[in-house]
Design a protein around this motif. Sequence first.
Motif, mmCIF file in Angstrom:
data_model
loop_
_atom_site.group_PDB
_atom_site.id
_atom_site.type_symbol
_atom_site.label_atom_id
_atom_site.label_comp_id
_atom_site.label_asym_id
_atom_site.label_seq_id
_atom_site.Cartn_x
_atom_site.Cartn_y
_atom_site.Cartn_z
ATOM 1 N N ILE A 28 71.710 90.106 38.161
ATOM 2 C CA ILE A 28 72.711 90.134 39.223
ATOM 3 C C ILE A 28 72.023 89.819 40.543
ATOM 4 N N ALA A 29 72.631 88.910 41.315
ATOM 5 C CA ALA A 29 72.088 88.559 42.642
ATOM 6 C C ALA A 29 73.177 88.862 43.673
ATOM 7 N N GLY A 30 73.974 87.876 44.058
ATOM 8 C CA GLY A 30 75.077 88.147 44.990
ATOM 9 C C GLY A 30 76.124 89.046 44.337
ATOM 10 N N GLY A 31 76.408 88.754 43.094
ATOM 11 C CA GLY A 31 77.352 89.575 42.334
ATOM 12 C C GLY A 31 78.812 89.259 42.579
ATOM 13 N N THR A 32 79.100 88.308 43.462
ATOM 14 C CA THR A 32 80.501 88.076 43.849
ATOM 15 C C THR A 32 81.350 87.547 42.702
ATOM 16 N N LEU A 35 80.635 90.598 39.260
ATOM 17 C CA LEU A 35 81.337 91.888 39.360
ATOM 18 C C LEU A 35 82.843 91.713 39.224
ATOM 19 N N ASP A 36 83.363 90.608 39.766
ATOM 20 C CA ASP A 36 84.781 90.294 39.604
ATOM 21 C C ASP A 36 85.110 90.228 38.107
ATOM 22 N N ALA A 99 84.780 79.083 49.364
ATOM 23 C CA ALA A 99 84.938 80.543 49.496
ATOM 24 C C ALA A 99 85.299 80.968 50.920
ATOM 25 N N GLN A 102 82.747 85.962 54.202
ATOM 26 C CA GLN A 102 82.189 87.155 53.557
ATOM 27 C C GLN A 102 81.485 86.798 52.247
ATOM 28 N N LEU A 103 82.113 85.953 51.431
ATOM 29 C CA LEU A 103 81.530 85.596 50.135
ATOM 30 C C LEU A 103 80.281 84.742 50.315
ATOM 31 N N ARG A 104 80.309 83.821 51.283
ATOM 32 C CA ARG A 104 79.130 82.965 51.506
ATOM 33 C C ARG A 104 77.929 83.781 51.993
ATOM 34 N N ASN A 105 78.193 84.910 52.648
ATOM 35 C CA ASN A 105 77.089 85.772 53.086
ATOM 36 C C ASN A 105 76.386 86.445 51.925
ATOM 37 N N LYS A 106 77.033 86.529 50.799
ATOM 38 C CA LYS A 106 76.494 87.238 49.638
ATOM 39 C C LYS A 106 76.061 86.254 48.550
#
Lengths: 316, 213
Positions: A28-32, A35-36, A99, A102-106
């Motif tokens: 797992i890295a960003g997880g966006t 996790l979804d 995206a 917020q998503l690009r930050n992760k």
Amino acid sequence: MKAFTFERAKTASAAAAAAVRTPGAKFIAGGTNLLDLMKLQIETPQHLIDVNGLDLDTIAPTSDGGLRIGALVRNTDLAADARVRKDYGVLSRALVSGASGQLRNKATTAGNLLQRTRCAYFYDTTKPCNKRQPGSGCAAIGGFNRNLAVMGTSDACIATHPSDMAVAMRVLDATVETVNSAGQTRAIPIADFHRLPGTTPHIETGLAPGELITAVTLPKPIGGTHIYQKVRDRASYAFALVSVAAVVQPDGRGRLAFGGLAHKPWRVEAAEAQMPKGAKATAAAVLAGARTTSQNAFKLPLIERTIHAVLEEAKA
Amino acid sequence: MNSNDGFPVSRRGVIAGGVATATLTGTPVGAQVAAPQQTPPTTMPVTLKVNGRNTLIEVDTRTTLLDALRETMKLTGTKKGCDHGQCGACTVIVEGRRINSCLTLAVMHEGDSITTIEGLGTPEKLHAMQAAFVKHDGYQCGYCTPGQICSAVATLNEIKEGIPSHATGDIAAKPKVTTAELRERMSGNICRCGAYSNIIDAIHDVAGTERMA
């Protein structure tokens, strides 16, 4: 979400070794995306290996004049890098079209390449999907498939790869670097990284179990006008119906790669010779062998028009 | 309800208690289903620096940062909308960057500095963005507002740092605070009441810029 154990990896090869050793493990890295999918029990890892602590978050020049982008470089930081904005504008443009802030930050560089399709039937666990459950069938082929693939499809799957970044990486001829559990590294051309669905749509890349992406490298800059044109149902924060990544040289020659068309970023190098002749000839060469459904045939004229828009913008 | 959670009996507590009761009643007696072999629930300690205060919590590994903030630390200003990263109601600022707290695990944030709506300002001393939302009526029901405000504060910082967006004309140039930039950059925060226009006015007010078109 199903329960899982969790560890923080110290080195890339240790992470790869842990992934091979532990049943049901995932990085797992960003997880966006992961996790979804875990919340929906589409992904049910028994063990997560957090790779965020690895030293893979820098962008550095390569000896041959290119750039080496660490696997953990966030989409925001990659899009904002001064060298990328100056020499690989198509990549910055593709990233910021995807995206939300917020998503690009992760989201990370490696995770973006590995994200799963947004086909509605892949997400709907009450419906058959060969990608989610091999052998169960494909509900999309006879279902709501307006946004799905027209190139390289099979009778098992018509899902698209959702990434914008990967389309720009494809037009730039990027290379994906990996390490395995034995510490061995390899470099995979982006063209060979993603697979077509065939009869095994659940196998999306050529990565071996436990193999970890460490970086994506870009060859030295090729100049030209860089454009990423994304067509979608709303102006922001939506996946592409179709997208075109283009690098066009002053003489009208260049490169084109496409999103929203296939199970992988789509590029037909042979079709690029048609670019000086215009969009009609280019689109015909790109779309040879297209297989449409009752709902997504609009993508063929839309690609031609988007190529036209891109070629006109390059001339301006 | 846990009596030492720091809250007197409240509407929230009554609602939460009610839901728990309904869930218990809804479970058929003896409905034990043979589950496939699964990892048993695992907990881990994690220290989060929330609004300037280090807090050690013990959480199930599955706990999202959002649930850790709301359920474990009782910081209920951050809202759960879709829980899938689509609506932005859960936006908080982690290590200076806005993220969807629903799409990250608490255990992935050991030692991280996290700012929630409670950390931006207080009712007595509002953050400039909170005051501007009040002044411009940047909400109707208010549910998305904490996420909108955290996102707006981070958006202005991102423009200041020179991070480009889809609305940036020259991708190599430094972006400016324009209406088109704000609209694009705030697209990850959905407002079903449709307060978008006033939200943009509030952000322009804080940035000291004028609305264009």
